[in-house]
Design a protein around this motif. Structure first.
Motif, PDB file in Angstrom:
ATOM      1  N   LEU A 774      -0.323  -1.837 -10.010  1.00  0.00           N
ATOM      2  CA  LEU A 774       0.853  -0.685 -10.814  1.00  0.00           C
ATOM      3  C   LEU A 774       1.687   0.671 -10.552  1.00  0.00           C
ATOM      4  O   LEU A 774       2.478   1.257 -10.815  1.00  0.00           O
ATOM      5  N   GLN A 775       0.739   1.273  -9.379  1.00  0.00           N
ATOM      6  CA  GLN A 775       0.878   2.500  -8.933  1.00  0.00           C
ATOM      7  C   GLN A 775       2.754   1.881  -8.231  1.00  0.00           C
ATOM      8  O   GLN A 775       3.823   3.161  -7.826  1.00  0.00           O
ATOM      9  N   LYS A 776       2.591   0.951  -7.663  1.00  0.00           N
ATOM     10  CA  LYS A 776       4.204   0.807  -6.240  1.00  0.00           C
ATOM     11  C   LYS A 776       4.896   0.592  -7.453  1.00  0.00           C
ATOM     12  O   LYS A 776       6.581   1.000  -7.672  1.00  0.00           O
ATOM     13  N   GLN A 777       5.106   0.355  -9.383  1.00  0.00           N
ATOM     14  CA  GLN A 777       5.874   0.006  -9.675  1.00  0.00           C
ATOM     15  C   GLN A 777       6.494   0.913 -10.924  1.00  0.00           C
ATOM     16  O   GLN A 777       7.345   1.405 -11.087  1.00  0.00           O
ATOM     17  N   SER A 778       5.131   2.242 -10.896  1.00  0.00           N
ATOM     18  CA  SER A 778       5.609   3.722 -11.471  1.00  0.00           C
ATOM     19  C   SER A 778       6.079   4.289 -10.131  1.00  0.00           C
ATOM     20  O   SER A 778       7.123   4.677 -11.086  1.00  0.00           O
ATOM     21  N   ARG A 779       5.918   3.937  -8.917  1.00  0.00           N
ATOM     22  CA  ARG A 779       7.112   4.504  -7.998  1.00  0.00           C
ATOM     23  C   ARG A 779       8.631   4.062  -8.282  1.00  0.00           C
ATOM     24  O   ARG A 779       9.836   4.721  -8.258  1.00  0.00           O
ATOM     25  N   GLN A 780       8.354   3.021  -7.987  1.00  0.00           N
ATOM     26  CA  GLN A 780       9.550   2.011  -8.594  1.00  0.00           C
ATOM     27  C   GLN A 780      10.458   2.707  -9.648  1.00  0.00           C
ATOM     28  O   GLN A 780      11.809   2.567  -9.474  1.00  0.00           O
ATOM     29  N   ILE A 781      10.165   2.644 -10.759  1.00  0.00           N
ATOM     30  CA  ILE A 781      10.368   2.474 -12.217  1.00  0.00           C
ATOM     31  C   ILE A 781      11.334   4.560 -11.733  1.00  0.00           C
ATOM     32  O   ILE A 781      12.125   4.749 -12.852  1.00  0.00           O
ATOM     33  N   GLU A 782      10.436   5.576 -11.372  1.00  0.00           N
ATOM     34  CA  GLU A 782      10.983   7.400 -10.836  1.00  0.00           C
ATOM     35  C   GLU A 782      12.062   6.500 -10.398  1.00  0.00           C
ATOM     36  O   GLU A 782      13.228   7.408 -10.145  1.00  0.00           O
ATOM     37  N   GLU A 785      14.545   5.528 -12.335  1.00  0.00           N
ATOM     38  CA  GLU A 785      15.654   6.369 -13.519  1.00  0.00           C
ATOM     39  C   GLU A 785      16.608   7.440 -12.705  1.00  0.00           C
ATOM     40  O   GLU A 785      17.657   8.169 -13.270  1.00  0.00           O
TER      41      GLU A 785
END
Length: 936
Positions: A774-782, A785
């Protein structure tokens, strides 16, 4: 002494009177008549020669076959003697030119002429010494080197040398005696020349080829004038002397046989194997087919023609006062005192035989018929028929021994079955055996005859004859060997059958008898080892199992030699087999059925001496070693067998038969072999499944670690495996999840779904995994964006530039050429993209007048991408249309699959490893360009 009265009489000659040629009117011709006074005659060189003794005549007459009589004056008074040579045109005559003067000998060359008459080449007086006397007889040698004249006072004058010339000849008195000379004859045998001299009281022989002419008195009785003659080679050139009681035959050194022919002999001649005798007939003869229809009185003369070889009278007839009998043109000519000539024409052989066979067969005189046929050179078919009838006659009389001898003489002409049927009774088996033996000696027997003969031998239990028959030399074999072997084998004569089979190289029969009947396996194996390679190979394939069962060690050794370096042990290799031959060892594996120990020794030997042995050898050896390993109970031996099998497996000989080797290892539960083959075949999933089946968790993880890079799905399968386990596998699941996370092998949702099946896997097992994910995906979302915001700003800027270009003038402020970087000079070319070029540079590097050479590569990439998207859009629309309109939607999908439309379809569920943000950003830019193009 042959009894004359016992001789059979035949009519082998036809008698006719010589007649003058028919006239033009075709009227009947009258008998031909010679001039009166003819007293001497001879024949030869195609003519009958006559001489007269009438005083004042002295003519010599010639009568050819055309009956055109001719003559010439040879003497002034008379002609007393004539001798015509048969091989030369030379005529010798004796006659008188004056009364009281010695007679003269004249030699005439009939081929040369002197004033129309034959040329007289020599004349000399016929007188012995100084005493005049009468000439009694004359003879001349055919080589023209001898001439002999006999006289009434008992003298014989011999002329030696060329008789046609005075200069090259010598005359001398050879013989003197008290009795008149009545006959002379030369006999030539090789280089030896003899002269027979017969008087009224004795017979002598002179050897003329030796100096001093030695002589030998042959007998103390003689004969009258013209009562002697010389036979032909059929009677060995014997001198014939006819007395009043007997006819005697003489060799130069002894007297031969004699024949008792009655009557006073007047004339004797020899003609074609017949003895011709003219004698006085002093008895009244009864009527007969030989003497005419009227009774004959004492003034008549009888002419008899005798066949001395077969002892019969070929012809007999009565004539009036015969002057002489001449032979010419294949016939006999009888000259009578009345001037007539009678011709005796011998019948042809077939006619003679047909005429006499009936009488001879009726009286059972078969021997005489056979001798008659042989003397007349009857063909073999005719002789065979006589032999057959003779055999039938003896058979009907019960003389089976004599009959079989006659039937033997018909071999080659008479069908053997005719004879065999007569002697099939057991009591006549000896006769049948004799006939069959001769049939084989003449190489005319077939297989049935051979069978019958051998059965006769076995019935008679005549081992000596049987051995004599079969042990003939190779060049004298007169029977079918294979048939003989069969019969002997059937009768139980195995040793004889084996002898024949070995001698005549019937290898199959030899081995069949040795193995099936005699049971001598060792000898059969030794015999195979002496055969040529091809035959040894074929016989080992045929009889190998039998030999392996009874003599396994010896058979194995022979097979080793046969499959490596075979040379016949008996020295039969010949000049073309200096190098040994070898058979295909794989073909002999079936021979070792139920003999695994010998098979193992054979296969190990082949792999040691021949590394290139057929694959079947290695396959069988592997199977054999695995069997031994699986059934062995002793651990030490089992370990040794394990090492042997594994070593063989690792030899590299099973690459081409991988599946077969794998099946063998699986059948025998050979774990190390199975895993080795999985590894060699890159079957990593099978390796892992093998460990999974055996619940070797650590091994499963090791396999994933070893081969996961080559086959990424191993980790996914390992996770599924551990997820299905009800026991606690948290440690192994954590290890798998860690690797999946590092390599980004599975989507998180799929991981959660997989582990949801395991009741022992709690949330704590995947807590760390999910948090990290989930942390990797959050960073990827940022990051995404931020990129989106950046792309929006850039898009806005590009749109403003486009509007500016449309509404405002463009100012070109470039001072350097974008290609050569030199200062711009007129003329120059400027593009809206901001690049400027010298005109000559632009013309040199530009491919299109309307495109910037610097921006053109990147523009083309964008345009290619746009076109590809448009084509895909069009293809998608077409596919959708066909799918909706078609009744069979599956066929449409299958067609597009076949055209490769869906080959590159990829479903992205997560960010694959190795994909950087830069790559994603470039993709978004391309999509933006495509969207812009579509909007415009």
């Amino acid at each position: 002494m042959a009894a004359y009265l016992q001789w059979r009489r035949f009519v082998f000659f036809d008698r006719e009177t010589v007649r003058e040629p028919s006239g033009p009117d075709g009227a009947g011709a009258k008998p031909f008549a010679l001039p009166p006074g003819i007293a001497v005659c001879d024949s030869g060189r195609g003519s009958l020669v006559f001489g007269d003794i009438l005083c004042g005549a002295g003519q010599i007459w010639f009568l050819p076959r055309s009956l055109q009589l001719s003559s010439f004056q040879a003497y002034k008074l008379r002609v007393t003697h004539l001798y015509q040579l048969k091989q030369h045109s030379i005529l010798v005559s004796i006659g008188e030119d004056e009364e009281g003067i010695n007679p003269l000998v004249k030699v005439w060359n009939l081929e040369k002429r002197d004033g129309g008459n034959p040329l007289c080449t020599r004349i000399f007086p016929a007188i012995p010494g100084n005493k005049p006397t009468v000439v009694s007889c004359l003879t001349v040698h055919e080589n023209l080197n001898f001439m002999a004249i006999g006289f009434a006072d008992g003298s014989v004058v011999l002329t030696k040398g060329d008789i046609t010339r005075d200069r090259h000849s010598k005359t001398q008195i050879l013989h003197e005696g008290s009795y008149p000379v009545t006959g002379l004859a030369f006999r030539q045998s090789g280089k030896t020349t003899h002269l027979f001299v017969v008087t009224t009281e004795n017979i002598q022989s002179y050897m003329l080829s030796v100096k001093d002419y030695p002589h030998l008195e042959l007998d103390t009785h003689g004969c009258g004038l013209r009562c002697s003659s010389l036979s032909d080679p059929s009677q060995d050139l014997q001198f014939i002397v006819a007395g009043n009681e007997c006819v005697y035959l003489y060799q130069p050194d002894e007297r031969g046989p004699c024949f008792a022919f009655e009557g006073q002999k007047l004339i004797v001649h020899w003609y074609r194997g017949y003895l011709i005798i003219v004698s006085k007939d002093r008895k009244t003869s009864p009527k007969s087919e030989f003497a005419g229809n009227e009774a004959q009185n004492s003034d008549k003369q009888v002419l008899n023609i005798y066949d001395l070889c077969n002892k019969f009278i070929a012809y007999s007839s009565v004539f009036d006062d015969i002057v002489d009998v001449l032979a010419e043109w294949g016939s006999l000519y009888v000259l009578t005192r009345d001037g007539k000539i009678h011709v005796l024409q011998e019948k042809d052989t077939q006619t003679k035989l047909e005429a006499c066979k009936f009488m001879l067969f009726r009286k059972n005189l078969f021997e005489m018929a056979i001798n008659l046929a042989k003397s007349h050179h009857l063909d073999s078919d005719g002789l065979s028929e006589i032999f057959r009838q003779y055999g039938d006659h003896l058979y009907n009389k019960g003389n089976h021994d004599g009959a079989i001898q006659q039937y033997i003489r018909t071999i080659g002409k008479l069908e053997p079955s005719y004879v065999i049927r007569k002697f099939l009774d057991a009591q006549r088996i000896h006769n049948l055996t004799a006939y069959l033996q001769m049939l084989h000696l003449q190489s005319l027997a077939n297989a049935d005859h051979t069978t019958l003969l051998l059965n006769c031998y076995t019935k008679l239990k005549d081992s000596s004859k049987l051995e004599e028959f079969i042990k003939t030399s190779e060049s004298e074999v007169h029977f079918d060997v294979e048939t003989a072997i069969k019969v002997l084998r059937q009768a139980g004569y195995y040793s004889h059958a084996v002898y024949l089979a070995e001698k005549h190289e019937h290898h199959e029969w030899y081995l069949k008898i040795q193995l099936e009947d005699i049971k001598n396996y060792q000898e059969a194996l030794h015999y195979i080892g002496k055969l040529p390679f091809e035959q040894a190979e074929s016989n080992m394939k045929r009889y190998g199992k039998i030999l392996m069962h009874h003599v396994p060690n010896e058979t194995t050794e022979l097979l080793k030699i046969l499959c490596t370096d075979y040379r016949p042990s008996g020295g039969n290799e010949g000049p073309g087999m200096l190098e040994g031959k070898k058979a295909n060892s794989e073909e002999f594996i079936p021979v070792f059925a139920n003999n695994s120990r010998e098979l193992k020794a054979f296969l190990e030997h082949m792999t040691e001496v021949q590394a290139d042995s057929p694959q079947g050898v290695y396959d069988t050896l592997l199977e054999l070693r695995l069997q031994n390993w699986a059934h062995e109970q002793d651990q030490q031996i089992k370990e040794k067998l394990h090492n042997e099998a594994f070593t063989l497996l690792k030899s590299g000989r099973f690459k081409t038969v991988f599946d077969k080797a794998l099946v063998l290892c699986q059948m025998h539960n050979f774990k190390d072999g199975v895993l080795y083959l999985y590894e060699q075949g890159k079957l990593f999933q099978q390796i892992m499944h093998y460990h999974m089946q055996n619940e070797q968790y650590k091994k499963v993880i090791e396999v994933c670690e070893l081969y996961g890079d080559q086959e990424a799905c191993l980790w996914e399968q390992a996770l599924s495996y551990f997820a299905r386990k009800e026991e606690n596998c948290k440690e192994y699941i954590a290890a798998v999840l860690k690797h999946i996370e590092n390599k980004n092998l599975m989507p998180p949702l799929l991981v959660v779904q997989t582990l949801a099946h395991n009741s022992t896997a709690t949330l704590s097992v995947i807590k760390d995994y999910l948090v990290n994910k989930l942390q990797k995906q959050s960073r990827q979302i940022e990051q995404d964006e931020q990129r989106i915001q950046k792309y929006r700003e850039e898009t806005m800027r590009i749109r403003l530039e486009i509007e500016e270009l449309k509404a405002s003038p463009k100012i070109f402020q470039k001072t350097k050429c974008s290609i050569c970087t030199s200062a711009l000079e007129l003329p120059s070319v400027h593009f809206l993209c901001g690049h400027s070029f010298h005109q000559h540079c632009f013309e040199s590097y530009s491919e299109s007048d309307s495109e910037c050479p610097t921006c053109m590569p990147e523009n083309r990439k964008v345009m290619d991408m746009i076109r590809a998207q448009e084509q895909k859009r069009d293809l998608h629309d077409q596919f959708q249309h066909q799918l909706k309109c078609s009744n069979d939607g599956f066929s449409v999908v299958a067609d597009y699959f076949g055209r490769g439309v869906f080959n590159k379809l990829t479903l992205i569920t997560d960010l694959p490893s190795g994909k950087t943000a830069t790559t994603i950003e470039a993709g978004l830019q391309r999509e933006l360009l495509i969207h812009t193009k579509r909007s415009t």
